[in-house]
Design a protein around this motif. Sequence first.
Motif, short mmCIF file in Angstrom:
data_model
loop_
_atom_site.label_atom_id
_atom_site.label_comp_id
_atom_site.label_asym_id
_atom_site.label_seq_id
_atom_site.Cartn_x
_atom_site.Cartn_y
_atom_site.Cartn_z
N ILE A 96 0.84 -1.21 0.00
CA ILE A 96 0.00 0.00 0.00
C ILE A 96 0.87 1.25 0.00
CG2 ILE A 96 -1.67 1.33 1.32
CD1 ILE A 96 -2.89 -1.34 2.25
N SER A 97 1.93 1.27 0.78
CA SER A 97 2.81 2.44 0.81
C SER A 97 3.51 2.64 -0.53
CB SER A 97 3.83 2.29 1.92
OG SER A 97 4.66 1.14 1.69
N ALA A 98 3.88 1.54 -1.20
CA ALA A 98 4.53 1.66 -2.52
C ALA A 98 3.55 2.24 -3.55
CB ALA A 98 5.04 0.29 -2.96
N VAL A 99 2.29 1.78 -3.45
CA VAL A 99 1.27 2.33 -4.38
C VAL A 99 1.07 3.81 -4.12
CG1 VAL A 99 -1.16 2.24 -5.02
CG2 VAL A 99 0.14 0.12 -4.76
N LEU A 100 1.01 4.17 -2.84
CA LEU A 100 0.83 5.59 -2.53
C LEU A 100 2.02 6.42 -3.02
CD1 LEU A 100 -0.66 5.44 1.11
CD2 LEU A 100 -1.82 6.11 -1.00
N VAL A 101 3.23 5.91 -2.83
CA VAL A 101 4.41 6.64 -3.31
C VAL A 101 4.37 6.76 -4.83
CG1 VAL A 101 6.92 6.53 -3.53
CG2 VAL A 101 5.83 6.03 -1.33
N TRP A 102 3.98 5.68 -5.52
CA TRP A 102 3.90 5.72 -7.00
C TRP A 102 2.83 6.69 -7.48
CZ3 TRP A 102 -0.33 3.90 -9.89
CH2 TRP A 102 -0.15 3.92 -11.29
N ARG A 103 1.70 6.66 -6.73
CA ARG A 103 0.60 7.54 -7.16
C ARG A 103 0.94 9.00 -6.90
NH1 ARG A 103 -2.15 10.07 -9.45
NH2 ARG A 103 -4.41 10.16 -9.71
N LYS A 104 1.55 9.30 -5.76
CA LYS A 104 1.89 10.68 -5.48
C LYS A 104 3.03 11.19 -6.34
CE LYS A 104 -1.06 11.15 -2.10
NZ LYS A 104 -2.21 12.11 -2.18
N ALA A 105 3.85 10.32 -6.91
CA ALA A 105 4.99 10.74 -7.74
C ALA A 105 4.57 11.09 -9.17
CB ALA A 105 6.06 9.64 -7.77
N ILE A 106 3.34 10.75 -9.57
CA ILE A 106 2.88 11.03 -10.95
C ILE A 106 2.55 12.52 -11.08
CG2 ILE A 106 1.10 10.59 -12.66
CD1 ILE A 106 0.86 7.77 -11.52
N ILE A 107 3.15 13.16 -12.08
CA ILE A 107 2.87 14.56 -12.42
C ILE A 107 2.38 14.60 -13.86
CG2 ILE A 107 3.82 16.88 -12.66
CD1 ILE A 107 3.63 15.92 -9.80
N GLU A 108 1.18 15.15 -14.11
CA GLU A 108 0.62 15.25 -15.46
C GLU A 108 0.54 16.74 -15.84
OE1 GLU A 108 -3.10 13.29 -15.52
OE2 GLU A 108 -2.24 11.27 -15.38
N ILE A 109 1.28 17.08 -16.89
CA ILE A 109 1.30 18.45 -17.41
C ILE A 109 0.33 18.53 -18.58
CG2 ILE A 109 2.73 20.31 -18.35
CD1 ILE A 109 3.45 19.49 -15.49
N GLU A 110 -0.61 19.48 -18.51
CA GLU A 110 -1.63 19.63 -19.56
C GLU A 110 -0.98 20.05 -20.88
OE1 GLU A 110 -4.83 19.06 -19.48
OE2 GLU A 110 -4.98 18.55 -17.35
N GLU A 111 -1.66 19.65 -21.96
CA GLU A 111 -1.21 20.06 -23.29
C GLU A 111 -1.32 21.58 -23.43
OE1 GLU A 111 0.48 19.66 -26.89
OE2 GLU A 111 0.06 17.99 -25.52
N GLY A 112 -0.25 22.20 -23.96
CA GLY A 112 -0.24 23.65 -24.11
C GLY A 112 0.36 24.37 -22.93
N THR A 113 0.75 23.64 -21.90
CA THR A 113 1.37 24.25 -20.72
C THR A 113 2.76 23.66 -20.53
OG1 THR A 113 0.43 22.61 -19.20
CG2 THR A 113 -0.88 24.59 -19.65
N THR A 114 3.53 24.32 -19.70
CA THR A 114 4.89 23.88 -19.39
C THR A 114 5.09 23.96 -17.88
OG1 THR A 114 5.69 24.71 -21.51
CG2 THR A 114 7.34 24.29 -19.82
#
Length: 416
Positions: free
Chosen positions: A79-97
């Motif tokens: 569960i802690s590994a999943v939480l670390v993996w989920r919190k590490a995801i960063i999604e940058i919207e198209e057209g932004t930087t």
Amino acid sequence: MSGGREFSKIKESLASWSDIRQLLRGGEQGQLVPVVIPKDRRGFAWMTLVFLAVYFAGMAVVTDLKALPALAAVLLLLISAVLVWRKAIIEIEEGTTGVRSRWGAITGTLPPGRHYLWLPWDRVDAVVDTSTEIPYTAPIVACPTAENVPLKSIEFFLKFRIVDPVAFVRTIGAGNFDLVLASAVQDAIRQRSRRVHTEHAYDLRGSDVGDMQEALNRQLGRYGVRVTGSNIPDVQLPDQYQQHLATREKVAKELSAYEREWELTRKRRIDTLLMEIERSKKTRDARVVEVKAAYNTARKDVARMLEEQETEAQRVRWEIEARGRAELTAAENEAKALRRLAESYRDNRAVLQYELARRRLDVGAKLAESAPQPLVVRTQQGSGDSSALSTMLLAQYLPRLSGQPSPNGSAPSAQR
């Protein structure tokens, strides 16, 4: 545009990752939001799970019940590994930087897409809209013209785009950029209005503002911003001057109406004159046809008269030639006769001389017969009475001698 309209406002907002898209696209409370500072959603809750997993693992080692604590420890670690993996995801919207930082120092940018930030000291300081052309409206109030007449307002519209998000975030930021942009736009508008006369102020609407755009790009280029378009959509003059322009516009409309009316009248008169000209042309053409017909008839008459005159002249010439030939023949015959007579006179010269002499004698005899006879009257000199008497007698006697009547009307007698 109303006189109370304000500048567009630019700001940056702090929001969660789920609200970034809405803020960048729609703004916040009527304000433009080109930069959003995301909240760091990574916490240390997974550390608690790790501690619990270590605790259950220790229980599995110490106690006799090994299966249940070991299973709980493995489950907590998963569960802690999943939480670390989920919190590490960063999604940058198209057209932004995304602007990435480490320990507070900017290290680079993140393009659109999914990224992983495993280390807790790696962060996304800001998400910047780098593809949208952001509209900005700046109504400038009380702009003086060349005659120092303050215009009521001038609305300036521009579009800009953030081309260097790192320079924008590091150098100025959205809040400070709003102040700088408003100041630059006001300065550019006031410089432009100072070069315009009041009566031509409306010419600013839709005018070419390329020089202003270039000046703004030079000022804002160091902030990583580029102005992509600009114009002046509206200009409002002072109320008193607007009334003056309204009067001028009314006069101009009346003048335009009079000009149109005069143009219609002129066209109508021109059409009438053209119709008259066409009618005159038709009349002229008809008269030209008549004149040509009369000319042809006259030519025929003249030709016929010339033929008759030539015929008459030929006849007269023939008569004159015939008469001349006859007279010439008669003259030749007479000349021949005279020449023959001259030859005969020449041959009979002696006879002619004799005849001439005889005629001379006959003429002399006739002259002698008709010649007057002289009369001599002798009178005695010195006697006055006898002279008067002899003169009177002589006057009576002379007519008798010449056969003329006497002065007293009686015929002369034969006695002497």
